[in-house]
Write a protein that holds these residues in place. Sequence first.
Motif, PDB file in Angstrom:
ATOM      1  N   GLU A  31       0.834  -1.195   0.000  1.00 38.12           N
ATOM      2  CA  GLU A  31       0.000   0.000   0.000  1.00 38.12           C
ATOM      3  C   GLU A  31       0.868   1.243   0.000  1.00 38.12           C
ATOM      4  O   GLU A  31       2.061   1.201   0.342  1.00 38.12           O
ATOM      5  CB  GLU A  31      -0.933   0.019   1.204  1.00 38.12           C
ATOM      6  N   CYS A  32       0.258   2.349  -0.404  1.00 40.78           N
ATOM      7  CA  CYS A  32       0.958   3.627  -0.395  1.00 40.78           C
ATOM      8  C   CYS A  32      -0.036   4.725  -0.096  1.00 40.78           C
ATOM      9  O   CYS A  32      -1.255   4.545  -0.213  1.00 40.78           O
ATOM     10  CB  CYS A  32       1.648   3.883  -1.745  1.00 40.78           C
ATOM     11  N   VAL A  33       0.480   5.878   0.285  1.00 36.65           N
ATOM     12  CA  VAL A  33      -0.334   7.071   0.500  1.00 36.65           C
ATOM     13  C   VAL A  33      -0.038   8.033  -0.635  1.00 36.65           C
ATOM     14  O   VAL A  33       1.128   8.387  -0.876  1.00 36.65           O
ATOM     15  CB  VAL A  33      -0.023   7.726   1.856  1.00 36.65           C
ATOM     16  N   PHE A  34      -1.085   8.442  -1.338  1.00 36.03           N
ATOM     17  CA  PHE A  34      -0.902   9.364  -2.460  1.00 36.03           C
ATOM     18  C   PHE A  34      -0.783  10.785  -1.919  1.00 36.03           C
ATOM     19  O   PHE A  34      -1.642  11.263  -1.174  1.00 36.03           O
ATOM     20  CB  PHE A  34      -2.076   9.287  -3.427  1.00 36.03           C
ATOM     21  N   ARG A  35       0.296  11.469  -2.320  1.00 38.66           N
ATOM     22  CA  ARG A  35       0.559  12.820  -1.830  1.00 38.66           C
ATOM     23  C   ARG A  35       0.620  13.802  -2.995  1.00 38.66           C
ATOM     24  O   ARG A  35       1.254  13.537  -4.003  1.00 38.66           O
ATOM     25  CB  ARG A  35       1.872  12.856  -1.048  1.00 38.66           C
ATOM     26  N   GLU A  36      -0.018  14.947  -2.788  1.00 38.81           N
ATOM     27  CA  GLU A  36      -0.099  15.955  -3.849  1.00 38.81           C
ATOM     28  C   GLU A  36       1.249  16.605  -4.133  1.00 38.81           C
ATOM     29  O   GLU A  36       1.555  16.981  -5.257  1.00 38.81           O
ATOM     30  CB  GLU A  36      -1.106  17.035  -3.448  1.00 38.81           C
ATOM     31  N   ASP A  37       2.088  16.748  -3.097  1.00 38.60           N
ATOM     32  CA  ASP A  37       3.283  17.564  -3.237  1.00 38.60           C
ATOM     33  C   ASP A  37       4.432  16.843  -3.937  1.00 38.60           C
ATOM     34  O   ASP A  37       5.529  17.373  -4.051  1.00 38.60           O
ATOM     35  CB  ASP A  37       3.759  18.049  -1.870  1.00 38.60           C
ATOM     36  N   ASN A 300      -4.655  15.240 -10.242  1.00 41.13           N
ATOM     37  CA  ASN A 300      -3.504  14.746  -9.495  1.00 41.13           C
ATOM     38  C   ASN A 300      -3.473  13.230  -9.456  1.00 41.13           C
ATOM     39  O   ASN A 300      -2.438  12.603  -9.727  1.00 41.13           O
ATOM     40  CB  ASN A 300      -3.511  15.287  -8.070  1.00 41.13           C
ATOM     41  N   VAL A 301      -4.597  12.612  -9.109  1.00 43.14           N
ATOM     42  CA  VAL A 301      -4.643  11.154  -9.001  1.00 43.14           C
ATOM     43  C   VAL A 301      -4.471  10.515 -10.379  1.00 43.14           C
ATOM     44  O   VAL A 301      -3.732   9.539 -10.535  1.00 43.14           O
ATOM     45  CB  VAL A 301      -5.963  10.699  -8.338  1.00 43.14           C
ATOM     46  N   ALA A 302      -5.148  11.072 -11.377  1.00 39.26           N
ATOM     47  CA  ALA A 302      -5.016  10.532 -12.738  1.00 39.26           C
ATOM     48  C   ALA A 302      -3.583  10.629 -13.250  1.00 39.26           C
ATOM     49  O   ALA A 302      -3.135   9.773 -14.021  1.00 39.26           O
ATOM     50  CB  ALA A 302      -5.964  11.263 -13.693  1.00 39.26           C
ATOM     51  N   GLY A 303      -2.856  11.655 -12.800  1.00 36.30           N
ATOM     52  CA  GLY A 303      -1.474  11.810 -13.220  1.00 36.30           C
ATOM     53  C   GLY A 303      -0.610  10.614 -12.842  1.00 36.30           C
ATOM     54  O   GLY A 303       0.311  10.247 -13.571  1.00 36.30           O
ATOM     55  N   LEU A 304      -0.902  10.013 -11.705  1.00 39.51           N
ATOM     56  CA  LEU A 304      -0.184   8.799 -11.301  1.00 39.51           C
ATOM     57  C   LEU A 304      -0.360   7.695 -12.336  1.00 39.51           C
ATOM     58  O   LEU A 304       0.616   7.080 -12.782  1.00 39.51           O
ATOM     59  CB  LEU A 304      -0.678   8.332  -9.936  1.00 39.51           C
ATOM     60  N   PHE A 305      -1.604   7.459 -12.743  1.00 42.75           N
ATOM     61  CA  PHE A 305      -1.869   6.350 -13.669  1.00 42.75           C
ATOM     62  C   PHE A 305      -1.402   6.681 -15.083  1.00 42.75           C
ATOM     63  O   PHE A 305      -0.919   5.794 -15.801  1.00 42.75           O
ATOM     64  CB  PHE A 305      -3.347   5.989 -13.626  1.00 42.75           C
TER      65      PHE A 305
END
Length: 309
Positions: A31-37, A300-305
Motif C-alpha cells: 500500500e501507499c499514500v498518495f501525496r499531492e506535493d 492529481n490522481v489521474a497523473g499517477l496512472f
Amino acid sequence: EVHRLMKDLDESEYLNRFHRHRIVFKDLYTECVFREDEPPQNGECYKMLAPEVKSKKAWFFFGDSQMGKYFNALDYPYIITSKKETDDLRCGFLDYVHLPRSEEWVYPQYNQGPAKFGRKNHFCSDVASAGNRRFESDSTEGSNFMELLTVDFASDVEQQTRYTNTTQETATLHVANQLQLRGLTYEDSVCVVNVGLHDQKLCESKSDSHCLVIYVTNVKVYLNLLYNVCGSIIWLSTTPVRDTHNPNYPQRNDRMEIMNEKIREVLAKFDNGYFVDVWERALGNTFVDNAHFTQDFYDNVAGLFSSLM
C-alpha cells in the motif's frame, strides 16, 4: 462483433479458462499514500506500482462517477486510433459489452444493489454520470487500450445476462472477452477498482457492523472474480464526503474509514493487490457537492496512472 468463447460454456467454466495458479512470494499486499506535493514519478505510489504495472497494454477502471472522473482526467500516452462509448450512460451497459440480457430481471437480495434508480429501471445503473468507454491505440506492436466500466456496488444485479447473474460477473466476463480478442492474457492487464459510496445505500435499517459485514463479504467475491482476469488489482481508497451527518445521504465518514481499513485486510489475501490511499489528499481538497471534488484532485490522481501507462 465481439469475440465470445462462452458460446457453449457457462460463466464459471468460461472464467476458469483464464484462471491461473501462481507461486506466491509476497507475504503481504502493498500500500501507499498518495501525496499531492510529489510529482507522480517521484512519489511512493509510483515507486510501488511501476515494477509491476508500467506500460501494461490493457488498463481497466471499475467504479462509479468518482472513478469516471479519474478516468476522464487521464492523459493517455498513446495516439488514440479508436474510441467506443456507451450510447446511454445509465442503461447502455449491456449494449456496450455486446452481451444478451437475461430473459427475466431478478430482483436483488438484501445485500445487493441496485437500491434506487436501477431497482425501478431494469438493466440500468443507480449511478447517473459514469458510462462505459474505451480508448485504443493500434500499432505494429499490437493494441494498447484503457477502458472504464460502470460498477457502482461491490455486488449488484443491475447488468444481468444469460451467462451472468451480477454486474461484477458481467464486467469480468467482458474483460476476459477483450483480452482474448486481442490475444492478451491476465499478465497484460491492470485493474483499478473502487466501490463503497453507493454500497452504503444498503445500510438503511441495518447496524453499522452488519453493513460492514455485507460490504466486506461482497468485496471478497468481487475481487476473487477480478483475480481471474487482472494481472494487478489496484484499489483506490473510498473518499470522504462533505455532509457526513446529513440524513439525506447514506454515507458516513467514520464508517468509510473503517471500510477502507477492511479492504486493506482483504487485499492481504491477494498476491496481486495494491492499495492506494487517497483519503487525506481528498480531505485537503474543495468539495463541489457531497461526494465530488474540484478538478485538480482528479487531475492529481489521474497523473499517477497516466505516468504508469
